[in-house]
Write an enzyme that holds these catalytic residues in place. Structure first.
Site, PDB file in Angstrom:
ATOM      1  CE  LYS A   1      -2.358  -1.024   3.699  1.00 48.47           C
ATOM      2  NZ  LYS A   1      -1.566  -2.232   4.047  1.00 48.47           N
TER       3      LYS A   1
ATOM      4  CG  HIS B   1      -2.961   4.365   8.781  1.00 51.14           C
ATOM      5  ND1 HIS B   1      -2.689   4.597   7.457  1.00 51.14           N
ATOM      6  CD2 HIS B   1      -2.554   3.102   9.032  1.00 51.14           C
ATOM      7  CE1 HIS B   1      -2.121   3.540   6.928  1.00 51.14           C
ATOM      8  NE2 HIS B   1      -2.027   2.611   7.859  1.00 51.14           N
TER       9      HIS B   1
ATOM     10  CG  ASP C   1     -37.640  -1.305  20.813  1.00 56.28           C
ATOM     11  OD1 ASP C   1     -38.093  -1.276  21.979  1.00 56.28           O
ATOM     12  OD2 ASP C   1     -37.679  -2.330  20.098  1.00 56.28           O
TER      13      ASP C   1
ATOM     14  CB  SER D   1     -44.407  -8.551  23.020  1.00 51.69           C
ATOM     15  OG  SER D   1     -43.800  -7.501  23.759  1.00 51.69           O
TER      16      SER D   1
ATOM     17  CB  THR E   1     -47.461  -3.695  31.199  1.00 51.76           C
ATOM     18  OG1 THR E   1     -48.824  -3.776  31.652  1.00 51.76           O
ATOM     19  CG2 THR E   1     -46.676  -4.884  31.726  1.00 51.76           C
TER      20      THR E   1
ATOM     21  N   PRO F   1     -42.438   2.911  29.885  1.00 54.16           N
ATOM     22  CG  PRO F   1     -40.993   1.970  28.344  1.00 54.16           C
ATOM     23  CD  PRO F   1     -41.252   2.043  29.800  1.00 54.16           C
TER      24      PRO F   1
END
Length: 545
Positions: free
Chosen positions: A107, A217, A383, A425, A470, A525
């Site tokens: 290289k 690099h 998420d 789910s 939940t 959440p």
């Protein structure tokens, strides 16, 4: 930055030995640690042209990962980002070179050119036939007197390696290598610099920026650009490559510079295929980590025009594990859904008030995406907001096709839409919720009664109850209070959501795996999403009133 190493001084030698232990006996190293670090084939008989390459470590799997039949005969490894010594290169040449001679593939960095070049001179003094080629495929800095050698080097390894394996002489192998070098072009882009072991990380790339054309690099690139996403990133890379290639079929090498995830690399592969050069890209090597820069969060693209002979060489089988193969780029193959899963299209009907209400609900969830993700990151996988926002966007896209004037069919249609577009789910549970609400509505239940029936069904199927931390902790009291009006339902949902912050032992969902100290003080959440939905619906109703 913490890294899984012992010491900087032993990093490379320990890594080489770890590689050799799992090579199935196909690879060995020369004696001479720590100054001589050379990986060689164990099945080599010196009857054919040998290919030797190498350079500083930190680019793994290059170069040791490409030692094997059909590619390199030996790899000479330096310390991290440091050229190997002349003696190390000479040891590699002497170990593998017979009467057919040896080709050094280097290289274009000063240290590599000097050390490999001097080793070649010394090897010739021993009476060996040694040629050297220098790869300079990086087009990032057009005004640079000598372009850098980057991932396009791997095309030289593969095509020259195939010819050598087939018995071509040194001149023919060298000529092919030079032809590849003349044709190949490369450029990279990264969101972050790399972390050199034992050194502080350089935070050169600003937040919200990407660096175009940086070296392997961690050298600075041509410019820092605004980062908007994978598509724009690939377009900028293609814009730099396009002026440097001609017409005709090309092979692309899509290289992971270190820490881009397979998911990201697959998206980049799609954007490369869809780019304005996509029609010219007939084959793809990767996406895979091949010529990395330690942990750099980036990628590079190399393009090479392909003749029939090159195609044969590229497709020839090889033994090195790091070569991901060269595969034809084709269309996305789409098969019909199996019988029973093809979506049933409801008969659309209009209801402006219902359409406005659904749009309001979707807008609330989309706006809460970032907040809910941040909250979920404290007790799950971060998420929840994205899952709900994705479903909301899909519902908005389907709005014109929904039976808005028929509440029973609307519940069912929403359930079906969520089952197809909402992951996890929560998607399944909400699909069940609306499907059961549709069944209850068909049986004569009013709107609130149908929603309660849906809640009963997801408690039966999912197993969660109020107090289990939940979304049910907010949804159950909200539906109970809904006959007293939206304000009462919103207040009940908020109270239920706030109560989840004190529940430190979840009994359902991913939060069951989280320790009590991490759950304490943070609302669930899902419950927070329900509370915000009811609160903002109520606020909107008051504003209209």
């Amino acid at each position: 930055m913490k890294q899984f190493i012992n010491t900087k001084d032993t990093l490379v030698t320990e890594a080489i030995d770890g590689t050799l232990r799992t090579a199935g006996g196909r690879l060995a190293r020369l004696d001479g640690y720590p100054h001589i670090k050379v990986v060689v084939r164990t099945d080599w008989d010196k009857s054919k042209v040998a290919l030797v390459s190498g350079g500083g470590s930190g680019h793994e799997p290059s170069h040791a990962g490409f030692v094997g039949q059909g590619m390199l005969t030996a790899a000479v490894c330096g310390d991290v980002f440091a050229s190997p010594s002349v003696d190390a290169v000479l040891a590699g040449i002497l170990a593998v070179t017979g009467e057919a001679g040896c080709l050094l593939i280097v290289k274009n960095y000063t240290g590599d050119r000097l050390n490999f070049g001097l080793a070649a001179e010394r090897a010739r003094a021993f009476g060996l036939k040694v040629n050297m080629v220098v790869v300079d495929d990086d087009v990032a800095l057009p005004d640079l007197p000598q372009a850098r050698g980057v991932a396009g080097t791997l095309f030289v390894h593969k095509i020259a390696g195939a010819l050598a394996d087939q018995g071509a002489d040194l001149d023919a192998v060298t000529e092919a290598a030079n032809r590849v070098i003349k044709g190949v072009v490369s450029i990279g882009m990264s969101l972050d610099t790399c972390t050199v072991p034992g050194s502080p990380k350089e935070d050169r790339i600003e937040a919200g920026k990407a660096e175009l054309g940086l070296g392997i690099h961690g050298e600075a690139g041509v410019e820092q650009v605004d980062f908007k996403g994978a598509r724009e990133a690939m377009e900028m890379v293609i814009d730099r490559l396009a002026p440097n290639i001609g017409p005709g079929p090309h092979v692309a090498l899509l290289n992971n510079l270190g820490s881009a995830t397979p998911l990201e690399m697959a998206v980049l592969a799609e954007e490369l295929a869809r780019s304005r050069l996509g029609d010219q890209i007939r084959w793809l090597v990767g996406p895979a980590p091949m010529m990395t820069s330690l942990d750099m969060q980036g990628f590079s693209v190399s393009l090479l025009p392909v003749s029939k002979a090159d195609e044969t060489a590229l497709l020839a089988p090889v033994s090195p594990w790091a070569w991901p193969g060269c595969l034809t780029v084709g269309e996305v193959n789409v098969l019909s859904l199996p019988d029973g899963l093809a979506p049933i299209k409801p008969t659309p009907s209009k209801n402006p008030e219902m359409a406005a209400f659904i749009k309001q609900c979707c807008a609330i969830l989309i706006a809460a995406e970032a907040d809910l993700n941040a909250l979920d990151a404290k007790s799950g996988d971060g998420d929840t907001g994205s899952t709900l926002a994705t479903a909301a966007r899909a519902l908005l896209d389907a709005l014109d096709n929904l039976p808005l004037a028929d509440l029973t069919q609307l519940y069912r249609a929403i359930g079906q839409e969520l089952s197809q577009t909402m992951g996890g789910s929560s998607g399944v549970l909400l699909a069940i919720f609306f499907a059961a609400a549709g069944d209850a509505s068909a049986s004569g239940q009013d709107g609130v009664g149908a929603l309660k029936a849906g809640l009963d069904r997801i408690q039966q199927v999912g197993g969660a109850r109020p107090g289990d931390r939940t979304m049910i902790d907010a949804l159950f009291p909200a539906l109970e209070a809904l006959p007293q009006g939206l304000d009462a339902a919103a207040a009940a949902a908020r109270k239920g959501a706030e109560a989840t912050a004190a529940i430190t032992q979840a009994k359902a969902g991913r939060a069951t795996y989280i320790s009590a100290e991490k759950l304490a003080g943070h609302n669930d959440p899902g419950a927070e999403a329900v509370a915000r939905l009811f609160e903002q619906i109520a606020a909107g109703a008051e504003a209209v009133g």
